[in-house]
Design an enzyme around this catalytic site. Structure first.
Site, PDB file in Angstrom:
ATOM      1  N   GLY A  26      -4.950   5.417   6.117  1.00 26.97           N
ATOM      2  CA  GLY A  26      -5.673   4.899   4.964  1.00 26.97           C
ATOM      3  C   GLY A  26      -4.758   4.362   3.880  1.00 26.97           C
ATOM      4  O   GLY A  26      -5.226   3.790   2.883  1.00 26.97           O
ATOM      5  N   LYS A  29      -1.299   0.569   6.051  1.00 26.00           N
ATOM      6  CA  LYS A  29      -0.302   0.053   7.011  1.00 26.00           C
ATOM      7  C   LYS A  29      -0.847  -1.153   7.792  1.00 26.00           C
ATOM      8  O   LYS A  29      -0.191  -2.186   7.849  1.00 26.00           O
ATOM      9  CB  LYS A  29       0.111   1.160   8.007  1.00 26.00           C
ATOM     10  CG  LYS A  29       0.718   2.378   7.355  1.00 26.00           C
ATOM     11  CD  LYS A  29       1.055   3.454   8.368  1.00 26.00           C
ATOM     12  CE  LYS A  29      -0.127   4.040   9.103  1.00 26.00           C
ATOM     13  NZ  LYS A  29      -1.084   4.794   8.287  1.00 26.00           N
ATOM     14  N   ARG A  56     -12.547   1.070  17.011  1.00 21.10           N
ATOM     15  CA  ARG A  56     -13.428   0.841  15.852  1.00 21.10           C
ATOM     16  C   ARG A  56     -14.036  -0.549  15.997  1.00 21.10           C
ATOM     17  O   ARG A  56     -13.463  -1.394  16.696  1.00 21.10           O
ATOM     18  CB  ARG A  56     -12.599   0.870  14.558  1.00 21.10           C
ATOM     19  CG  ARG A  56     -12.021   2.213  14.272  1.00 21.10           C
ATOM     20  CD  ARG A  56     -11.141   2.160  13.010  1.00 21.10           C
ATOM     21  NE  ARG A  56     -10.475   3.434  12.835  1.00 21.10           N
ATOM     22  CZ  ARG A  56      -9.234   3.591  12.390  1.00 21.10           C
ATOM     23  NH1 ARG A  56      -8.516   2.528  12.044  1.00 21.10           N
ATOM     24  NH2 ARG A  56      -8.720   4.779  12.274  1.00 21.10           N
ATOM     25  N   ARG A 149     -13.676   2.574   3.983  1.00 20.23           N
ATOM     26  CA  ARG A 149     -13.420   1.887   5.269  1.00 20.23           C
ATOM     27  C   ARG A 149     -14.540   2.176   6.271  1.00 20.23           C
ATOM     28  O   ARG A 149     -14.760   1.407   7.194  1.00 20.23           O
ATOM     29  CB  ARG A 149     -12.048   2.327   5.820  1.00 20.23           C
ATOM     30  CG  ARG A 149     -11.534   1.417   6.909  1.00 20.23           C
ATOM     31  CD  ARG A 149     -10.105   1.746   7.306  1.00 20.23           C
ATOM     32  NE  ARG A 149     -10.004   3.002   8.042  1.00 20.23           N
ATOM     33  CZ  ARG A 149      -8.868   3.548   8.472  1.00 20.23           C
ATOM     34  NH1 ARG A 149      -7.719   2.938   8.228  1.00 20.23           N
ATOM     35  NH2 ARG A 149      -8.862   4.693   9.127  1.00 20.23           N
ATOM     36  N   ARG A 160      -7.637  13.757   8.531  1.00 15.76           N
ATOM     37  CA  ARG A 160      -6.704  12.731   8.067  1.00 15.76           C
ATOM     38  C   ARG A 160      -6.184  13.054   6.666  1.00 15.76           C
ATOM     39  O   ARG A 160      -5.009  12.829   6.365  1.00 15.76           O
ATOM     40  CB  ARG A 160      -7.371  11.350   8.119  1.00 15.76           C
ATOM     41  CG  ARG A 160      -7.397  10.800   9.527  1.00 15.76           C
ATOM     42  CD  ARG A 160      -8.355   9.656   9.746  1.00 15.76           C
ATOM     43  NE  ARG A 160      -8.505   9.417  11.179  1.00 15.76           N
ATOM     44  CZ  ARG A 160      -7.895   8.459  11.869  1.00 15.76           C
ATOM     45  NH1 ARG A 160      -7.132   7.594  11.253  1.00 15.76           N
ATOM     46  NH2 ARG A 160      -8.057   8.357  13.178  1.00 15.76           N
TER      47      ARG A 160
HETATM   48  P1  ADP Z   1      -3.957   2.423   7.538  1.00 14.40           P
HETATM   49  O1  ADP Z   1      -3.666   1.333   8.544  1.00 14.40           O
HETATM   50  O2  ADP Z   1      -2.724   2.906   6.858  1.00 14.40           O
HETATM   51  O3  ADP Z   1      -4.790   3.527   8.081  1.00 14.40           O
HETATM   52  P2  ADP Z   1      -5.697   0.404   6.317  1.00 14.40           P
HETATM   53  O4  ADP Z   1      -4.813  -0.794   6.326  1.00 14.40           O
HETATM   54  O5  ADP Z   1      -6.780   0.470   7.322  1.00 14.40           O
HETATM   55  O6  ADP Z   1      -4.816   1.758   6.372  1.00 14.40           O
HETATM   56  O7  ADP Z   1      -6.295   0.523   4.844  1.00 14.40           O
HETATM   57  C1  ADP Z   1      -7.291   1.480   4.530  1.00 14.40           C
HETATM   58  C2  ADP Z   1      -8.393   0.814   3.713  1.00 14.40           C
HETATM   59  O8  ADP Z   1      -7.889   0.538   2.414  1.00 14.40           O
HETATM   60  C3  ADP Z   1      -8.879  -0.495   4.310  1.00 14.40           C
HETATM   61  O9  ADP Z   1     -10.274  -0.581   4.151  1.00 14.40           O
HETATM   62  C4  ADP Z   1      -8.151  -1.561   3.458  1.00 14.40           C
HETATM   63  O10 ADP Z   1      -8.904  -2.745   3.357  1.00 14.40           O
HETATM   64  C5  ADP Z   1      -8.002  -0.857   2.126  1.00 14.40           C
HETATM   65  N1  ADP Z   1      -6.772  -1.210   1.364  1.00 14.40           N
HETATM   66  C6  ADP Z   1      -5.533  -1.359   1.847  1.00 14.40           C
HETATM   67  N2  ADP Z   1      -4.660  -1.627   0.852  1.00 14.40           N
HETATM   68  C7  ADP Z   1      -5.372  -1.648  -0.290  1.00 14.40           C
HETATM   69  C8  ADP Z   1      -5.037  -1.864  -1.665  1.00 14.40           C
HETATM   70  N3  ADP Z   1      -3.794  -2.124  -2.080  1.00 14.40           N
HETATM   71  N4  ADP Z   1      -6.031  -1.797  -2.577  1.00 14.40           N
HETATM   72  C9  ADP Z   1      -7.299  -1.530  -2.196  1.00 14.40           C
HETATM   73  N5  ADP Z   1      -7.689  -1.308  -0.913  1.00 14.40           N
HETATM   74  C10 ADP Z   1      -6.737  -1.360   0.030  1.00 14.40           C
HETATM   75  P1  5GP Z   2      -5.584   5.257  13.551  1.00 17.73           P
HETATM   76  O1  5GP Z   2      -6.456   6.136  14.384  1.00 17.73           O
HETATM   77  O2  5GP Z   2      -5.982   5.259  12.097  1.00 17.73           O
HETATM   78  O3  5GP Z   2      -5.409   3.875  14.125  1.00 17.73           O
HETATM   79  O4  5GP Z   2      -4.120   5.899  13.592  1.00 17.73           O
HETATM   80  C1  5GP Z   2      -3.929   7.240  13.221  1.00 17.73           C
HETATM   81  C2  5GP Z   2      -2.462   7.538  13.057  1.00 17.73           C
HETATM   82  O5  5GP Z   2      -1.816   7.400  14.324  1.00 17.73           O
HETATM   83  C3  5GP Z   2      -1.735   6.582  12.108  1.00 17.73           C
HETATM   84  O6  5GP Z   2      -0.900   7.375  11.281  1.00 17.73           O
HETATM   85  C4  5GP Z   2      -0.903   5.721  13.013  1.00 17.73           C
HETATM   86  O7  5GP Z   2       0.296   5.308  12.394  1.00 17.73           O
HETATM   87  C5  5GP Z   2      -0.613   6.697  14.140  1.00 17.73           C
HETATM   88  N1  5GP Z   2      -0.245   6.039  15.398  1.00 17.73           N
HETATM   89  C6  5GP Z   2      -0.735   4.906  15.943  1.00 17.73           C
HETATM   90  N2  5GP Z   2      -0.118   4.622  17.091  1.00 17.73           N
HETATM   91  C7  5GP Z   2       0.799   5.589  17.275  1.00 17.73           C
HETATM   92  C8  5GP Z   2       1.779   5.851  18.281  1.00 17.73           C
HETATM   93  O8  5GP Z   2       1.948   5.129  19.264  1.00 17.73           O
HETATM   94  N3  5GP Z   2       2.550   6.955  18.117  1.00 17.73           N
HETATM   95  C9  5GP Z   2       2.413   7.801  17.059  1.00 17.73           C
HETATM   96  N4  5GP Z   2       3.228   8.846  16.993  1.00 17.73           N
HETATM   97  N5  5GP Z   2       1.512   7.585  16.102  1.00 17.73           N
HETATM   98  C10 5GP Z   2       0.715   6.499  16.210  1.00 17.73           C
END
Ligand code: ADP
Ligand code: 5GP
Length: 211
Positions: A26, A29, A56, A149, A160
């Protein structure tokens, strides 16, 4: 010291340094790396991980993840196909050797989006990436982003958030990350990410122009 120098030298010869993006779920990334890959599509390549979690809405098999069953994932791990793997929020995740090799074969900068267990495990390999931690401005903001999200059940969200607390502490461990970026304003955070990577980006662009 000498061995580390040799290892770096070999990595440099093998192509551009990979990039690890880590940080709480969240934190932003995927948002940041999608922006980066859109602006520099001929520079970066994403290491497509395997996971046992469900896709998703909008996610594509083979693009965001390779979605597999636990049985398939475990068999591949046992078969030595992964560089690292971890359990996060009850699901298995892992980086296959093929995922990284596919990107490196194209001479692109390989981006890995992995959790902190992945960071610890990658540090034991000779991948030698640039380690970047993306952090939210606060737990409250993180929770709001995860809720907005709308991808997680309450149970998954709580797991999480718990993992995020541990991650935020982990990121402060000295030497763990080369750069920590607080993703408050998206454009500011993106600017910092680009600044961190500009040297590597320019190297890849130069090679691209001369070939
Ligand atoms: P991660 O990949 O780390 O799990 P996401 O890129 O999916 O996180 O971001 C989580 C949520 O926050 C998404 O809905 C995204 O659109 C939103 N988001 C990301 N960066 C920002 C920001 N700087 N300000 C507001 N919302 C953001
Ligand atoms: P999400 O389910 O939100 O896509 O990912 C959950 C977490 O798993 C995130 O912190 C993401 O960086 C991590 N993740 C995604 N792919 C990998 C992987 O291949 N290896 C590890 N160790 N973590 C991962």
């Amino acid at each position: 010291m000498f061995m580390r120098y040799i290892s770096r030298l070999y990595s440099a010869m093998a192509g551009p340094r990979p990039v690890v993006l880590s940080g709480p779920s969240g934190a932003g990334k995927s948002t940041l790396l999608k922006k980066l890959m859109k602006e520099y599509d001929s520079v970066f390549g994403f290491s497509v991980s395997h996971t046992t979690r469900n896709p998703r809405p909008g996610e594509e098999n083979g693009k965001d993840y390779h979605y597999v069953t636990r049985e398939v994932m475990q068999a591949r791990i046992d078969n030595g196909e992964f560089i690292e793997n971890a359990v996060f929020s009850g699901n298995m995740y892992g980086t296959s050797k093929a995922a990284v090799q596919d990107v490196q074969a194209k001479n692109l900068i390989c981006i890995l989006d992995i959790d902190m267990q992945g960071v610890r495990n990658i540090k034991r390999t000779d991948l030698s990436p640039i380690y970047i931690s993306i952090q939210p401005p606060s737990m409250a903001v993180l929770e709001k982003r995860l809720r907005d999200r709308k991808t997680e059940s309450e149970e998954s969200l709580q797991k999480r958030l718990h993992a995020a607390k541990v991650d935020m502490e982990f990121s402060k461990e000295p030497g763990m990350f080369d750069v920590i970026i607080i993703n408050e304003d998206l454009e500011d955070a993106y600017g910092k990410l680009k600044e961190t990577l500009i040297e590597e980006i320019n190297k890849v662009k130069k090679v691209g122009m001369s070939s």
